[in-house]
Design a protein around this motif. Sequence first.
Motif, mmCIF file in Angstrom:
data_model
loop_
_atom_site.group_PDB
_atom_site.id
_atom_site.type_symbol
_atom_site.label_atom_id
_atom_site.label_comp_id
_atom_site.label_asym_id
_atom_site.label_seq_id
_atom_site.Cartn_x
_atom_site.Cartn_y
_atom_site.Cartn_z
ATOM 1 N N VAL A 65 0.695 -1.117 -0.053
ATOM 2 C CA VAL A 65 -0.046 -0.014 0.052
ATOM 3 C C VAL A 65 0.926 1.362 0.066
ATOM 4 C CG1 VAL A 65 -1.830 1.097 1.327
ATOM 5 C CG2 VAL A 65 -1.909 -1.022 0.991
ATOM 6 N N PRO A 66 1.719 1.538 0.754
ATOM 7 C CA PRO A 66 2.611 2.674 0.686
ATOM 8 C C PRO A 66 3.506 2.836 -0.373
ATOM 9 C CG PRO A 66 3.340 1.388 2.506
ATOM 10 C CD PRO A 66 2.049 0.667 2.106
ATOM 11 N N ILE A 67 3.833 1.635 -1.051
ATOM 12 C CA ILE A 67 4.714 1.617 -2.215
ATOM 13 C C ILE A 67 3.530 2.077 -3.318
ATOM 14 C CG2 ILE A 67 5.965 0.053 -3.728
ATOM 15 C CD1 ILE A 67 6.806 -1.737 -1.748
ATOM 16 N N GLY A 68 2.560 1.615 -3.211
ATOM 17 C CA GLY A 68 1.505 1.985 -4.594
ATOM 18 C C GLY A 68 1.242 3.534 -4.125
ATOM 19 N N LEU A 69 1.204 3.952 -2.891
ATOM 20 C CA LEU A 69 0.885 5.388 -2.808
ATOM 21 C C LEU A 69 2.173 6.293 -3.193
ATOM 22 C CD1 LEU A 69 -0.744 5.502 0.686
ATOM 23 C CD2 LEU A 69 -1.791 6.236 -1.439
ATOM 24 N N ALA A 70 3.315 5.678 -2.988
ATOM 25 C CA ALA A 70 4.565 6.651 -3.395
ATOM 26 C C ALA A 70 4.494 6.492 -4.999
ATOM 27 C CB ALA A 70 5.757 5.999 -3.039
ATOM 28 N N LEU A 71 4.191 5.528 -5.597
ATOM 29 C CA LEU A 71 4.213 5.610 -7.034
ATOM 30 C C LEU A 71 3.098 6.410 -7.683
ATOM 31 C CD1 LEU A 71 4.787 1.727 -7.866
ATOM 32 C CD2 LEU A 71 6.480 3.739 -8.158
ATOM 33 N N LEU A 72 2.035 6.351 -6.795
ATOM 34 C CA LEU A 72 0.785 7.345 -7.421
ATOM 35 C C LEU A 72 1.378 8.800 -7.286
ATOM 36 C CD1 LEU A 72 -2.412 5.910 -6.217
ATOM 37 C CD2 LEU A 72 -1.656 6.312 -8.399
ATOM 38 N N ILE A 73 1.970 9.109 -6.091
ATOM 39 C CA ILE A 73 2.498 10.451 -5.837
ATOM 40 C C ILE A 73 3.454 10.923 -7.002
ATOM 41 C CG2 ILE A 73 3.942 12.090 -4.225
ATOM 42 C CD1 ILE A 73 2.441 10.509 -2.002
ATOM 43 N N LEU A 74 4.318 10.054 -7.339
ATOM 44 C CA LEU A 74 5.658 10.281 -8.250
ATOM 45 C C LEU A 74 4.904 10.392 -9.619
ATOM 46 C CD1 LEU A 74 8.484 7.856 -7.003
ATOM 47 C CD2 LEU A 74 8.434 10.279 -6.995
ATOM 48 N N ALA A 75 4.057 9.700 -9.924
ATOM 49 C CA ALA A 75 3.252 9.827 -11.099
ATOM 50 C C ALA A 75 2.626 11.056 -11.498
ATOM 51 C CB ALA A 75 2.446 8.857 -11.593
ATOM 52 N N TRP A 76 1.958 11.684 -10.284
ATOM 53 C CA TRP A 76 1.161 12.717 -10.232
ATOM 54 C C TRP A 76 2.160 14.042 -10.069
ATOM 55 C CZ3 TRP A 76 0.815 16.452 -6.218
ATOM 56 C CH2 TRP A 76 -0.384 17.426 -6.304
ATOM 57 N N ARG A 77 3.320 13.995 -9.644
ATOM 58 C CA ARG A 77 4.363 15.077 -9.676
ATOM 59 C C ARG A 77 4.682 15.142 -11.012
ATOM 60 N NH1 ARG A 77 7.802 16.102 -4.953
ATOM 61 N NH2 ARG A 77 7.562 18.162 -5.853
ATOM 62 N N ARG A 78 5.049 14.128 -11.753
ATOM 63 C CA ARG A 78 5.730 13.923 -12.970
ATOM 64 C C ARG A 78 4.915 14.221 -14.060
ATOM 65 N NH1 ARG A 78 10.740 11.014 -13.928
ATOM 66 N NH2 ARG A 78 11.990 11.026 -11.888
ATOM 67 N N ARG A 79 3.578 14.435 -13.969
ATOM 68 C CA ARG A 79 2.696 14.518 -15.152
ATOM 69 C C ARG A 79 2.852 16.029 -15.782
ATOM 70 N NH1 ARG A 79 -3.459 15.947 -12.595
ATOM 71 N NH2 ARG A 79 -2.414 17.553 -11.503
ATOM 72 N N PRO A 80 2.899 16.176 -16.972
ATOM 73 C CA PRO A 80 3.012 17.770 -17.604
ATOM 74 C C PRO A 80 1.900 18.649 -17.169
ATOM 75 C CG PRO A 80 2.242 16.053 -19.368
ATOM 76 C CD PRO A 80 2.537 15.315 -17.898
ATOM 77 N N LEU A 81 2.058 19.740 -17.014
ATOM 78 C CA LEU A 81 1.164 20.891 -16.529
ATOM 79 C C LEU A 81 0.470 21.124 -17.784
ATOM 80 C CD1 LEU A 81 3.189 22.800 -13.858
ATOM 81 C CD2 LEU A 81 1.443 21.029 -13.340
ATOM 82 N N VAL A 82 -0.744 21.231 -17.553
ATOM 83 C CA VAL A 82 -1.630 21.641 -18.924
ATOM 84 C C VAL A 82 -1.570 23.153 -18.732
ATOM 85 C CG1 VAL A 82 -3.921 21.757 -19.805
ATOM 86 C CG2 VAL A 82 -2.934 19.541 -18.455
ATOM 87 N N GLY A 83 -1.456 23.693 -19.985
ATOM 88 C CA GLY A 83 -1.425 25.140 -20.113
ATOM 89 C C GLY A 83 -0.115 25.924 -20.136
ATOM 90 N N ARG A 84 0.969 25.207 -19.768
ATOM 91 C CA ARG A 84 2.442 25.691 -19.526
ATOM 92 C C ARG A 84 3.114 25.350 -20.840
ATOM 93 N NH1 ARG A 84 5.604 25.193 -13.913
ATOM 94 N NH2 ARG A 84 6.048 27.609 -14.539
#
Length: 84
Positions: A65-84
């Motif tokens: 579970v924490p490994i999955g949460l860490a992967l979700l956070i990393l994926a969320w932070r690496r996603r490209p920002l829309v409109g930039r």
Amino acid sequence: MLGLVLIAVGLAVAFALRVVSFSRYMRLEDLGLDVDPALGPGLFSQVVAPTMAERTIFYASVALVPIGLALLILAWRRRPLVGR
């Protein structure tokens, strides 16, 4: 996506192991073995206690579970920002 899968698998396995442990206890209780004088309370608790393999699988699944949460956070932070 992998983070969601790890979280789902970890929670499902942990829940399944807890259900198995509880059902083993309830089966012996329904048979009346929890009050059987021939089967003392110490022996009854040893019979219904989770085995070493069950505990290992449970803690490994909870660790997903924490490994999955860490992967979700990393994926969320690496996603490209829309409109930039």
